[in-house]
Design an enzyme around this catalytic site. Sequence first.
Site, PDB file in Angstrom:
ATOM      1  N   TYR A 238      -4.090 -20.607  -0.265  1.00  0.00           N
ATOM      2  CA  TYR A 238      -3.115 -21.116   0.707  1.00  0.00           C
ATOM      3  C   TYR A 238      -3.486 -22.506   1.175  1.00  0.00           C
ATOM      4  O   TYR A 238      -4.677 -22.825   1.333  1.00  0.00           O
ATOM      5  CB  TYR A 238      -3.050 -20.210   1.940  1.00  0.00           C
TER       6      TYR A 238
ATOM      7  N   TYR B 177      -4.930 -12.905  -4.423  1.00  0.00           N
ATOM      8  CA  TYR B 177      -6.085 -13.517  -3.768  1.00  0.00           C
ATOM      9  C   TYR B 177      -6.943 -12.470  -3.067  1.00  0.00           C
ATOM     10  O   TYR B 177      -6.451 -11.424  -2.665  1.00  0.00           O
ATOM     11  CB  TYR B 177      -5.644 -14.616  -2.789  1.00  0.00           C
TER      12      TYR B 177
ATOM     13  N   ARG C 193      -5.231  -8.948  -2.642  1.00  0.00           N
ATOM     14  CA  ARG C 193      -3.797  -8.771  -2.373  1.00  0.00           C
ATOM     15  C   ARG C 193      -2.993  -8.958  -3.656  1.00  0.00           C
ATOM     16  O   ARG C 193      -3.209  -9.935  -4.376  1.00  0.00           O
ATOM     17  CB  ARG C 193      -3.286  -9.824  -1.368  1.00  0.00           C
TER      18      ARG C 193
ATOM     19  N   HIS D 261       2.327 -12.191  -3.779  1.00  0.00           N
ATOM     20  CA  HIS D 261       3.480 -11.956  -2.904  1.00  0.00           C
ATOM     21  C   HIS D 261       3.959 -13.260  -2.303  1.00  0.00           C
ATOM     22  O   HIS D 261       3.219 -14.245  -2.252  1.00  0.00           O
ATOM     23  CB  HIS D 261       3.105 -10.980  -1.774  1.00  0.00           C
TER      24      HIS D 261
ATOM     25  N   HIS E  79       5.689 -14.448   1.352  1.00  0.00           N
ATOM     26  CA  HIS E  79       6.064 -14.030   2.706  1.00  0.00           C
ATOM     27  C   HIS E  79       7.494 -14.497   2.987  1.00  0.00           C
ATOM     28  O   HIS E  79       7.816 -15.662   2.729  1.00  0.00           O
ATOM     29  CB  HIS E  79       5.128 -14.659   3.736  1.00  0.00           C
TER      30      HIS E  79
HETATM   31 FE   LIG Z   1      -0.279 -13.696   1.996  1.00  0.00          FE
END
Ligand SMILES: [Fe+2]
Lengths: 180, 241
Positions: free
Chosen positions: B111, B150, B160, B163, B165
């Site tokens: 991110y 990640y 995870r 995805h 958000h």
């Molecule tokens: Fe996320």
Amino acid sequence: MTFAPGQTVGPFFHLGLPFEGGNLLVPAGHPEAVRLHGRVVDGEGAAVPDALIELWQADSTGRVPRETGSFHRDGFTFTGWGRAQTDGDGHYWFSTLIPGPARPGRRPFFALTVFARGLTDRLFTRAYLPGDEPDALLGGLPPDRRATLITTREPRGLLFDIHLQGEGETVFLSYPRQAR
Amino acid sequence: MTTQADIQREIDDLRGSGGPQPRRDYPPYRSSVLRHPTRDLCQADPEGVELWAPCFGPADIDDAESDLTIQRSGEPLGERIVVTGRVLDGDGRPVRHQLVEIWQANASGRYWHQRDQHPAPLDPNFVGAGRCLTDGDGVYTFQTIKPGAYPWRNHVNAWRPAHIHFSLFGTDFTQRLVTQMYFPGDPLFDLDPIYQSITDARARDMLVASYDHSVTKPEFSLGYRWDIVLSGTHRTPLEEP
Ligand SMILES: [Fe+2]
């Protein structure tokens, strides 16, 4: 019909959701500006530094705003909507107007949505103005629970702490037509 | 140290225990333990602003904000994709001209956020946030790149599934939804306590997009379709504030 389930905003929502001036529904220097603020705390009373609060409210006459422009505020238009992230101490604040009642004789409230890392789904609540007007939701709650929904008046604003869990846990709301 | 096997036992014990929404009390997702309300939600009859959603319009959003691949000077790395679908209310009506916001990791699973310490490369050409308004049929469309999976610190070797958000508004306040869109067939689904916090398998499936070859653009990008059904509204369509 089945509704899409929610999921947590996670730890990185700052990338997508907060925006410049999001917490300034009116400029802080506006003659009628008040600060609506408080802390978000967890079940041990610790600050929640990664929460996001959305505010949605009527204007001072009780009218529901239908104006666009929240993302690029012009300083004159009241859109009634804003977003504030908590700081390292779990504190959030908005500069806004005192809302009017939905109908004459009703107790005015701010509608709030709470998001945080660790919350699997958003939470809804109401932050009521202090007052005597009868209210169906408040009237149906025992006094200690009711108190969690009522703001405390301050010289230049209103205080509304949000307890996600435990002692003084804020009353969170569901509405008809939502899946449980 | 909590292992994946420990978490797996907890996930299995709670399977099917909740309704179609995520369980607020879901200990396999460790950060939820002290952050979920323990009291039942209190049912309120919506009134005033709760019967309406905030309004957004062209003054708020530039058309270019729906393309996450053109925000920087160069082309981002990764698999270019289009994600499109309709936002519907609980009665199947399109949610028109309403705000949709997304944020996501880059193709390496990193991110653009100071708190992301995953030692995967940042991509100087990919920030990973976008927004758009739905059109007159409730359709949203984003051009982006496929995010990577990640790691996170919930337990040892926690990952995870990939995805995006999503943040959505309906026509009234009570329909507000923040969720995550997943990609079909991800091998991490069964291992992920966030996805599994929705303990009902059919409800979980609603968060998985479908590959749609009619959305795929020749020589350019793959296409995914994901329709989103919000909860029901509380007023008639012609009611005035
Ligand atoms: Fe996320």
